[in-house]
Design an enzyme around this catalytic site. Structure first.
Site, mmCIF file in Angstrom:
data_model
loop_
_atom_site.group_PDB
_atom_site.id
_atom_site.type_symbol
_atom_site.label_atom_id
_atom_site.label_comp_id
_atom_site.label_asym_id
_atom_site.label_seq_id
_atom_site.Cartn_x
_atom_site.Cartn_y
_atom_site.Cartn_z
ATOM 1 C CE LYS A 306 -4.385 1.485 1.881
ATOM 2 N NZ LYS A 306 -5.304 1.369 3.185
ATOM 3 C CD GLU A 394 -18.984 -3.328 8.008
ATOM 4 O OE1 GLU A 394 -18.167 -2.642 7.539
ATOM 5 O OE2 GLU A 394 -19.422 -4.450 7.273
ATOM 6 N NE ARG A 422 -20.733 -4.154 4.685
ATOM 7 C CZ ARG A 422 -20.275 -4.418 3.565
ATOM 8 N NH1 ARG A 422 -20.290 -3.794 2.505
ATOM 9 N NH2 ARG A 422 -19.276 -5.603 3.818
#
Length: 649
Positions: A306, A394, A422
């Site tokens: 990243k 979640e 969600r």
């Protein structure tokens, strides 16, 4: 003197411009992927360098998601080089990493408008480009969506469409990703899944899948030989579908026995290749060319970094996920906030949670992959055994919290409002039915700004209001947030929702005594005549600004203002007072009007025989675009000017 000026002007407009063109001498000629495919493979590394530099330069002045996009530059170039996009489908997961994709697909000139009002969208969307194949913004949906496209392609006899899903290791921790994998393993399809494994989501990836991916390894020579053997058997007619699956299972079993390592993907009949270096673009092209016509579902596992190619982002990937403006040469981030400003609600939450946890040993913290964003990292540093980052999951975060609450703990489960959508069933089935003492803190509630429609916390008030056994609150300021957090963890409070926005509050001196707020009570902010304004949450501060403007003009008749504080239960004493003394009411909320505070007030007034004229201000029945919070509040009609207009009307 004039001659010197003319020479300098010529150099600036001609020679210096040519230097800039030469700087991006490949990228400047890429208008769409067709131009990209005209390049030789040997030119691709230079294109990657130019694309990466272009992203860094643009995001230094127009902030966005930097580190993720830098990490997939080579993957992006290789995909568009090998596959015939947009006829072939690339489905990005989340979309944080898709800036290079946008630039290569005809949007380089418009990229300067990224995340700005009426500019290009912050995440890929088919509403913007035919190259954006599915809605992005929330994690873990790429495999399911891409599988659907692959099945649709296979149902058409004339279609040679290939479908690729690009998913990160962080998103792979989400349950939906595993549901997609499970279905892909049993449905006829030729889906290619690219696992972009950088050991990160926004913060560091967590959980067993992370450790599994770190250790997973497959010999490249073995994969090449097996692929060649399968193609030979297929040409000879020996590899019809049932026999092919049997051979794959036999091969997987032999490999597991020899390597003493079980491959979960191949255990699901998904061919696995990797891991390979995701920053070697020429090798990626070779791999993708081998895999693109291979039958059946397969996964290409790529290791990436990243922030790759820009040292500051490589060294601190979490900070550089979305760093704001920065100096390209020094890597110094440019802070546009002045000193002595109110803190963000997130900081107040994090500091208050630690303060409460020090007093109450039952308190634990839970977050789905957002410890830094929600500031739970403050408690995590001091009490690592009492805080849990569960990954991008979640629904699990809520049910996990419910399990802890059932057996005596007091969880504070912090989820961004848009992502909590969600976990709707989990809130109902696994927490509210038993009225378990879980404090659900909905961060980023209301309009969030530049992240746009997929991230606005627009629906939580309306969605949660019908659920029994649930308290719904929203603080007007930092003091109220602290008091509500204190109240929520007291015995007997049950399932307790606290929603608050992204960004700054209004109080520099935000620390205050932790005092209980009686559930279901609001506050009268000011008396008034003829008109009452009922607000909930921080938008009440905007109401006060509007009324203060009226005070400055010398208006004698000012509206009354009530901070309702709780959507459920409503303060019936306030509503009775308002119903008896005011014929006109304005409700103001930073959520959808349909089903929110305004609807609740209308219902109560009707049920109790009051019939005032009620004007509801809130978000419209449509998805709100991206822009600054101030711009969007003006568009939807909940800013100071809109409130004043409603009062005057």
């Amino acid at each position: 003197m004039l001659g010197t000026y003319l020479i300098f002007n010529y150099l600036c407009t001609h020679i210096f411009t040519k230097v800039e063109e030469k700087k991006f001498n490949i990228l400047n000629n890429i208008k769409d992927p067709i131009d990209l495919r005209k390049l030789t493979v040997d030119e691709l590394p230079q294109l990657c360098n130019e694309l990466r530099e272009d992203i860094v330069q643009e995001l230094s002045v127009n902030p966005g998601h930097l580190a993720s996009s830098l990490g997939v530059v080579e993957i992006t170039v290789a995909l568009h080089y090998v596959f015939n996009t947009p006829e072939d489908r690339i489905v990005w997961d989340v979309g944080h990493q898709a800036y290079g994709h946008k630039i290569l697909t005809g949007r380089r000139e418009q990229f300067k408008t990224n995340r700005k009002l009426h500019g290009i969208m912050p995440f890929p969307s088919p509403l913007e480009s035919e190259y954006d194949t599915f809605t992005c913004g929330h994690a873990s949906n790429s495999i399911s969506a891409a599988l659907g496209m692959a099945v649709a392609a296979s149902s058409s006899k004339d279609s040679r469409r290939r479908v690729v899903a690009v998913i990160g290791d962080g998103a792979m921790s989400g349950g939906l990703a595993f549901e997609g994998l499970n279905n892909a393993s049993s449905s006829p399809n030729d889906l290619l899944i690219i696992l972009n494994d950088n050991n990160m989501s926004i913060d560091r990836s967590v959980g067993g899948m992370k450790e599994y991916l770190i250790n997973l390894n497959t010999n490249e020579t073995y994969n090449r030989l097996r692929y060649k053997a399968s193609r030979w058997l297929n040409r000879k007619g020996y590899l019809e579908e049932d026999r092919r699956k049997g051979l794959i299972r036999l091969s997987n079993a032999l490999k597991s026995a020899i390597s003493h390592q079980q491959n979960i993907f191949e255990g699901m009949n998904i061919r696995y290749f990797g891991p390979f270096n995701g920053h070697d673009v020429k090798e990626l092209v070779r791999l993708l060319r081998q895999l693109k016509d291979m039958k059946g579902p397969k996964m290409l596992h790529l290791h990436t970094q990243k922030g790759h190619g820009y040292k500051p982002a490589e060294n601190e990937a979490t900070i550089w996920h979305a760093p704001g403006k920065f100096d390209v040469d020094t890597g110094e981030r440019i802070c546009e906030e002045c000193d002595n400003q109110p803190p963000k609600f997130q900081k107040v939450f994090g500091e208050t949670l630690l303060e409460l946890a020090e007093q109450n040993p039952r308190i634990v913290g839970v977050t789905p992959a957002m410890p830094t964003g929600c500031s739970m990292n403050i408690m995590m540093e001091k009490m690592p055994k009492r805080t849990f980052d569960v990954g991008i999951a979640e629904g699990h975060a809520v049910t996990f919290s419910g399990g802890m609450a059932k057996d005596g703990l007091q969880p504070f489960c912090n989820i961004y409002s848009a992502f909590a959508q969600r976990a709707y069933d989990n809130i109902i089935h696994d927490v509210a039915i038993l009225n378990l003492p879980v404090v659900i803190c909905l961060d980023r509630a209301g309009l969030v700004g530049e992240d746009g429609a997929t991230h606005h916390g627009a629906f939580d008030l309306a969605a949660l209001r019908p659920i029994p056994n649930i308290t719904i609150s929203s603080p007007m300021d930092e003091h109220e947030l602290r008091r509500l957090m204190y109240t929520a963890q007291l015995p007997g409070k049950g399932t307790f929702v606290i929603r608050y926005p992204r960004g700054k509050g209004v109080q520099v001196n935000w620390r205050c005594p932790l005092e209980e707020v009686k559930v279901g009570t609001g506050r009268k902010i000011r008396d008034g005549k003829d008109l009452a304004i009922l607000s909930i949450g921080p938008v009440g501060n905007t109401v006060e600004e509007a009324i203060e403007d009226m005070v400055k003009t010398g208006t004698s008749q000012l509206p009354a203002h009530y901070d309702m504080r709780f959507l459920k239960p409503l303060d019936e004493a306030i509503l009775k007072e308002v119903g008896e003394h005011f014929s006109r009411i304005i409700t103001v909320e930073d959520g959808v009007k349909n089903g929110g505070l305004g609807s609740a007030v209308l219902e109560w007034m009707n049920d109790h025989g009051y019939h005032p004229q009620i004007t509801r201000l809130g978000l419209p029945d449509e998805f709100v675009e991206h822009g600054t919070v101030e711009e969007l509040q003006h568009i939807v009609g909940i800013d100071k000017e809109a409130i004043l207009a409603a009062i005057n009307k």
